[in-house]
Design an enzyme around this catalytic site. Structure first.
Site, PDB file in Angstrom:
ATOM      1  N   LYS A  11      -9.324  21.063  -0.123  1.00 22.83           N
ATOM      2  CA  LYS A  11      -8.528  20.738  -1.306  1.00 22.83           C
ATOM      3  C   LYS A  11      -8.907  21.677  -2.474  1.00 22.83           C
ATOM      4  O   LYS A  11      -9.922  22.379  -2.403  1.00 22.83           O
ATOM      5  CB  LYS A  11      -8.780  19.269  -1.672  1.00 22.83           C
ATOM      6  N   TYR A  51       1.506  13.440   3.191  1.00 21.84           N
ATOM      7  CA  TYR A  51       0.834  12.136   3.228  1.00 21.84           C
ATOM      8  C   TYR A  51       1.714  11.037   3.818  1.00 21.84           C
ATOM      9  O   TYR A  51       1.200   9.976   4.161  1.00 21.84           O
ATOM     10  CB  TYR A  51       0.313  11.758   1.835  1.00 21.84           C
ATOM     11  N   ASN A 153     -12.634  14.740  -3.269  1.00 21.16           N
ATOM     12  CA  ASN A 153     -13.477  14.626  -2.076  1.00 21.16           C
ATOM     13  C   ASN A 153     -13.369  15.835  -1.143  1.00 21.16           C
ATOM     14  O   ASN A 153     -13.664  15.736   0.046  1.00 21.16           O
ATOM     15  CB  ASN A 153     -13.183  13.311  -1.341  1.00 21.16           C
ATOM     16  N   HIS A 156      -9.150  17.286   3.314  1.00 17.33           N
ATOM     17  CA  HIS A 156      -8.298  16.374   4.086  1.00 17.33           C
ATOM     18  C   HIS A 156      -8.591  16.613   5.560  1.00 17.33           C
ATOM     19  O   HIS A 156      -8.720  17.759   5.996  1.00 17.33           O
ATOM     20  CB  HIS A 156      -6.814  16.652   3.826  1.00 17.33           C
ATOM     21  N   GLU A 167       1.220  16.679  11.162  1.00 17.86           N
ATOM     22  CA  GLU A 167       0.738  17.460  10.014  1.00 17.86           C
ATOM     23  C   GLU A 167       0.665  18.950  10.352  1.00 17.86           C
ATOM     24  O   GLU A 167       1.037  19.797   9.538  1.00 17.86           O
ATOM     25  CB  GLU A 167      -0.651  16.971   9.587  1.00 17.86           C
TER      26      GLU A 167
HETATM   27  N1  UDP Z   1      -7.233   8.632  -2.828  1.00 22.42           N
HETATM   28  C1  UDP Z   1      -7.552   8.370  -4.153  1.00 22.42           C
HETATM   29  N2  UDP Z   1      -7.777   7.085  -4.550  1.00 22.42           N
HETATM   30  C2  UDP Z   1      -7.678   6.041  -3.689  1.00 22.42           C
HETATM   31  C3  UDP Z   1      -7.359   6.303  -2.332  1.00 22.42           C
HETATM   32  C4  UDP Z   1      -7.131   7.621  -1.929  1.00 22.42           C
HETATM   33  O1  UDP Z   1      -7.664   9.282  -4.957  1.00 22.42           O
HETATM   34  O2  UDP Z   1      -7.873   4.896  -4.108  1.00 22.42           O
HETATM   35  C5  UDP Z   1      -6.970  10.029  -2.416  1.00 22.42           C
HETATM   36  C6  UDP Z   1      -8.213  10.719  -1.863  1.00 22.42           C
HETATM   37  O3  UDP Z   1      -8.248  12.055  -2.330  1.00 22.42           O
HETATM   38  C7  UDP Z   1      -7.989  10.635  -0.367  1.00 22.42           C
HETATM   39  C8  UDP Z   1      -6.463  10.760  -0.282  1.00 22.42           C
HETATM   40  O4  UDP Z   1      -5.993  10.053  -1.425  1.00 22.42           O
HETATM   41  O5  UDP Z   1      -8.678  11.635   0.332  1.00 22.42           O
HETATM   42  C9  UDP Z   1      -5.844  10.193   0.959  1.00 22.42           C
HETATM   43  O6  UDP Z   1      -6.238   8.855   1.129  1.00 22.42           O
HETATM   44  P1  UDP Z   1      -6.720   8.332   2.552  1.00 22.42           P
HETATM   45  O7  UDP Z   1      -6.909   6.857   2.442  1.00 22.42           O
HETATM   46  O8  UDP Z   1      -5.786   8.843   3.611  1.00 22.42           O
HETATM   47  O9  UDP Z   1      -8.182   8.992   2.690  1.00 22.42           O
HETATM   48  P2  UDP Z   1      -8.762  10.116   3.666  1.00 22.42           P
HETATM   49  O10 UDP Z   1      -8.026  10.031   4.972  1.00 22.42           O
HETATM   50  O11 UDP Z   1      -8.554  11.440   2.955  1.00 22.42           O
HETATM   51  O12 UDP Z   1     -10.223   9.802   3.788  1.00 22.42           O
HETATM   52 MG    MG Z   2      -5.971   9.874   5.417  1.00 21.05          MG
END
Ligand code: UDP
Ligand code: MG
Length: 198
Positions: A11, A51, A153, A156, A167
């Protein structure tokens, strides 16, 4: 199974923190093979497509976020999982279009689950030490929510084999993914190790 593929995206915060090499190293050292890579600045529409390739993402992400508040004894800011995700998606669109990202396809045995393991949980503050998110960044839901932004974080990683397929098709044309052998695959996968001893 050793041909399983996953989509990994560094990211904008990962690029800005100069962690591209460090992140690639972690995927290389576990034995996965890089089969496609490109740098782009995504558009907001593209991020929404990315997403929402999984029709369940909106519900699951909302529920996961609400649950993580409860686990810490905190009250979630919104109770409806879909409303939570609406906000998450808007913030993600701002975050992911803010600068260049590096998209990659990594291939190998259990590529999807292994990648999730080395990337770590969504919230860096609570993700395990030894994972990329746990080792290189410090953000928490509490802080990102208070500031009305995405949690930073670094990475992805596709959540399932099905999502990975969709994807990868979104980010790469078929001819941008290279089929080739790595010498190290012999020691990782071959049944017979004949030819090592002289
Ligand atoms: N995210 C966020 N706040 C939240 C949940 C998700 O900012 O409360 C963002 C975060 O950057 C995350 C992305 O949305 O990586 C996608 O969410 P997901 O639950 O799919 O998490 P991941 O698969 O990336 O761990
Ligand atoms: Mg995810």
């Amino acid at each position: 199974m050793k041909n399983e593929k996953t989509l990994i995206v560094i990211k904008p915060d990962g690029v800005q923190r100069s962690l591209v090499g460090e992140i690639i190293k972690r995927f290389e050292r576990i034995g996965l093979k890089l089969t496609a890579v490109k740098m782009i600045v995504p558009t907001a529409d593209f991020i929404e497509c990315h997403y929402t390739v999984d029709p369940e993402w909106k519900r699951v992400t909302g529920e996961k976020t609400i649950e993580s508040y409860r686990k810490k004894g905190l009250t979630p800011p919104i109770e409806d999982p879909f409303k939570v995700t609406e906000r998450v998606l808007k913030n993600l669109q701002n975050f992911m279009t803010s600068g260049p990202v590096i998209a990659m396809v990594w291939q190998g045995l259990h590529a999807v689950k292994l990648s999730r393991k080395i990337v770590g949980g969504t919230e860096p503050f609570s993700s395990d030490v030894g994972t990329i998110r746990g080792d290189f960044v410090l953000d928490s839901y509490q802080t990102s929510d208070k500031d009305g932004r995405s949690i930073r974080n670094l990475i992805h990683a596709s959540g399932s084999i099905e999502d990975a397929k969709k994807e990868i098709a979104l980010w790469f044309k078929p001819d941008e993914i290279i089929n080739y052998k790595l010498v190290s695959e012999q020691i990782l996968y071959d049944v017979n190790l004949d030819g090592i001893l002289e």
